[in-house]
Design an enzyme around this catalytic site. Structure first.
Site, PDB file in Angstrom:
ATOM      1  N   GLY A   1      -3.613  -4.373   4.740  1.00 53.06           N
ATOM      2  CA  GLY A   1      -2.707  -3.399   5.358  1.00 53.06           C
ATOM      3  C   GLY A   1      -3.471  -2.450   6.279  1.00 53.06           C
ATOM      4  O   GLY A   1      -4.598  -2.076   5.977  1.00 53.06           O
TER       5      GLY A   1
ATOM      6  N   ARG B   1      -3.302 -10.596   6.198  1.00 55.25           N
ATOM      7  CA  ARG B   1      -3.767 -10.774   4.819  1.00 55.25           C
ATOM      8  C   ARG B   1      -4.352 -12.176   4.607  1.00 55.25           C
ATOM      9  O   ARG B   1      -4.546 -12.617   3.479  1.00 55.25           O
ATOM     10  CB  ARG B   1      -2.625 -10.504   3.837  1.00 55.25           C
TER      11      ARG B   1
ATOM     12  N   ASP C   1      -9.418  -3.910  -1.678  1.00 50.92           N
ATOM     13  CA  ASP C   1      -9.918  -4.670  -2.812  1.00 50.92           C
ATOM     14  C   ASP C   1      -9.981  -6.180  -2.516  1.00 50.92           C
ATOM     15  O   ASP C   1     -11.004  -6.821  -2.772  1.00 50.92           O
ATOM     16  CB  ASP C   1      -8.985  -4.399  -4.006  1.00 50.92           C
TER      17      ASP C   1
ATOM     18  N   THR D   1      -8.356   1.782   1.990  1.00 49.64           N
ATOM     19  CA  THR D   1      -7.047   1.690   1.353  1.00 49.64           C
ATOM     20  C   THR D   1      -6.332   3.025   1.508  1.00 49.64           C
ATOM     21  O   THR D   1      -6.897   4.078   1.199  1.00 49.64           O
ATOM     22  CB  THR D   1      -7.095   1.340  -0.149  1.00 49.64           C
TER      23      THR D   1
ATOM     24  N   ASP E   1      -3.938   3.868  -0.236  1.00 56.94           N
ATOM     25  CA  ASP E   1      -3.574   4.295  -1.599  1.00 56.94           C
ATOM     26  C   ASP E   1      -4.704   5.065  -2.296  1.00 56.94           C
ATOM     27  O   ASP E   1      -4.476   5.650  -3.350  1.00 56.94           O
ATOM     28  CB  ASP E   1      -3.233   3.077  -2.464  1.00 56.94           C
TER      29      ASP E   1
ATOM     30  N   ASP F   1      -7.248   3.887  -3.959  1.00 58.52           N
ATOM     31  CA  ASP F   1      -7.397   3.388  -5.327  1.00 58.52           C
ATOM     32  C   ASP F   1      -8.662   2.568  -5.565  1.00 58.52           C
ATOM     33  O   ASP F   1      -8.761   1.859  -6.562  1.00 58.52           O
ATOM     34  CB  ASP F   1      -6.150   2.585  -5.730  1.00 58.52           C
TER      35      ASP F   1
ATOM     36  N   ARG G   1       0.887   1.478  -4.952  1.00 61.29           N
ATOM     37  CA  ARG G   1       1.320   0.280  -5.700  1.00 61.29           C
ATOM     38  C   ARG G   1       1.085   0.429  -7.195  1.00 61.29           C
ATOM     39  O   ARG G   1       1.979   0.232  -7.991  1.00 61.29           O
ATOM     40  CB  ARG G   1       0.545  -0.953  -5.225  1.00 61.29           C
TER      41      ARG G   1
HETATM   42  O1  F6P Z   1      -1.901  -1.423  -0.237  1.00 62.57           O
HETATM   43  C1  F6P Z   1      -1.557  -0.493   0.733  1.00 62.57           C
HETATM   44  C2  F6P Z   1      -0.068  -0.480   0.934  1.00 62.57           C
HETATM   45  O2  F6P Z   1       0.235   0.426   1.960  1.00 62.57           O
HETATM   46  C3  F6P Z   1       0.742  -0.179  -0.324  1.00 62.57           C
HETATM   47  O3  F6P Z   1       0.853   1.196  -0.586  1.00 62.57           O
HETATM   48  C4  F6P Z   1       2.056  -0.851   0.000  1.00 62.57           C
HETATM   49  O4  F6P Z   1       2.744  -1.255  -1.170  1.00 62.57           O
HETATM   50  C5  F6P Z   1       1.626  -2.061   0.758  1.00 62.57           C
HETATM   51  O5  F6P Z   1       0.390  -1.761   1.355  1.00 62.57           O
HETATM   52  C6  F6P Z   1       2.628  -2.487   1.802  1.00 62.57           C
HETATM   53  O6  F6P Z   1       2.224  -3.713   2.296  1.00 62.57           O
HETATM   54  P1  F6P Z   1       2.836  -4.395   3.592  1.00 62.57           P
HETATM   55  O7  F6P Z   1       2.310  -3.651   4.785  1.00 62.57           O
HETATM   56  O8  F6P Z   1       2.355  -5.792   3.520  1.00 62.57           O
HETATM   57  O9  F6P Z   1       4.326  -4.253   3.494  1.00 62.57           O
END
Ligand code: F6P
Length: 342
Positions: free
Chosen positions: A10, A72, A104, A126, A128, A130, A172
């Site tokens: 992401g 990804r 991660d 990240t 998040d 985390d 998440r």
């Molecule tokens: O892992 C980072 C994050 O922003 C999370 O907080 C969220 O759930 C996810 O990515 C969203 O992913 P995508 O951009 O694939 O919808």
């Protein structure tokens, strides 16, 4: 050295500042040559690169997103072993090492590649916040800033209508964005995946705020599931990589809390707004420092390692220290905030 940079997973405000920090440092101090792989590991498989001379990174440190694109894709998806293909592509393009900027999953991939003899170093990313091996990740501060501004706005309209407002933020499996933005905006209850409150406890805080004449503000991390609910309370569809596509817990909670607490309730999902836009000053500085440091790390023969923030210092640690260890909100931070609820 010829160095390939990629951004994977992401996106996150500050990615461009890392790229700029790396290119300027490598160009000025080591006469390095840089290329960027487009869309993460996809660009490596396909040999899809763009040249990154110094002039290509002019002014990008203050821009959100990533000039390289991201995805990804990963060389070990679905049980395949893509290490040989990655090594072959590097040889064909005469690239000496990869700087992988990612979370991660990306760092896990980088570590497996290093074990297979592919030269990779890492930069943790990240939104998040985390990842356990670093105190803060760039992008988190920006997300907290955006979420806090949004929560202030929701409070304002909630006050006018005497409503309960529920805001869902990213996170998440951890509630760092919810904790910080909720604290900053003075939320009446904050719902973290790490310390699940029951529906009754949330409703109690909402009632208590309403009874004091306040418009209750509830902040909920997207990965939150209330304690004691049915296992299907928060079922999500899976994305193409088998991860639950989160989002929607606020809408699930709204009618339930409206009924339980007896106050008109509205839900807002902040979603990807938190990841877009320009990085804050803090994130620009952190990301630039990490970009510079990872180039020094490469020239110190730091393959298999990643740069990290410890206190105010940039250090480096083995990639294996970073993967599979989630940094959760600790008990003392929860104890500190929950006395403010209601
Ligand atoms: O892992 C980072 C994050 O922003 C999370 O907080 C969220 O759930 C996810 O990515 C969203 O992913 P995508 O951009 O694939 O919808």
């Amino acid at each position: 050295m010829k160095i390939g940079i990629l951004t994977s997973g992401g996106d996150c405000p500050g990615l461009n500042a890392v790229i700029r920090g790396a290119v300027l440092t490598g160009d000025r101090l080591y006469e390095d040559e840089f290329v960027g792989f487009r869309d993460g590991w996809r660009g490596v498989f396909d040999g899809d690169v763009k040249n990154l001379p110094r002039r290509a990174v002019r002014g990008i440190g203050r821009m959100g997103g990533t000039i390289l694109g991201t995805s990804r894709a990963n060389p070990f998806h679905d049980g395949q072993d893509g290490a040989a293909l990655v090594a072959q592509r590097l040889e064909e393009m005469e690239i000496d090492a990869i700087i992988a900027i990612g979370g991660d999953g990306t760092l896990y991939t980088a570590n497996r590649l290093v074990e297979a003899g592919v030269p990779v170093v890492g930069v943790p990313k990240t939104v998040d916040n985390d990842l356990d091996a670093t105190d803060y990740t760039f992008g988190f501060d920006t997300a907290v800033q955006i979420a806090t501004e949004s929560l202030d706005r929701l409070r304002m309209t909630g006050d006018s209508h005497h409503r309960c407002m529920i805001a869902e933020v990213m996170g998440r499996s951890v509630g760092w964005i919810a904790l910080h933005s909720g604290m900053a905006s003075g939320a009446h209850v904050i719902c973290l995946p790490e310390f699940p409150l029951s529906l009754e406890e949330i409703a109690d805080h909402v009632r208590s705020a309403r009874d004091r004449g306040r418009a209750p503000l509830v902040v909920v991390a997207e990965g939150f599931v209330p304690r004691g609910v049915d296992e299907h309370f928060a079922d999500y569809e899976l994305d193409e990589f088998g991860r639950p596509r989160l989002g929607g817990i606020a809408q699930t909670l709204a009618p339930i809390l409206e009924e339980m607490a007896g106050i008109e309730t509205r839900a807002t999902v902040l979603g990807h707004i938190q990841r877009g836009g320009e990085p804050t000053g803090f994130d620009r500085v952190l990301a630039t420092r990490l970009g510079s440091a990872v180039v020094h790390l490469l020239h110190r023969d730091g393959l298999g390692r990643m740069v990290a923030l410890r206190g105010t210092d940039i250090v480096d640690v083995p990639l294996s220290d970073a993967i599979g260890r989630t940094k959760r909100v600790p008990q003392h931070r929860w104890d500190e905030v929950r006395v403010l609820f209601g």
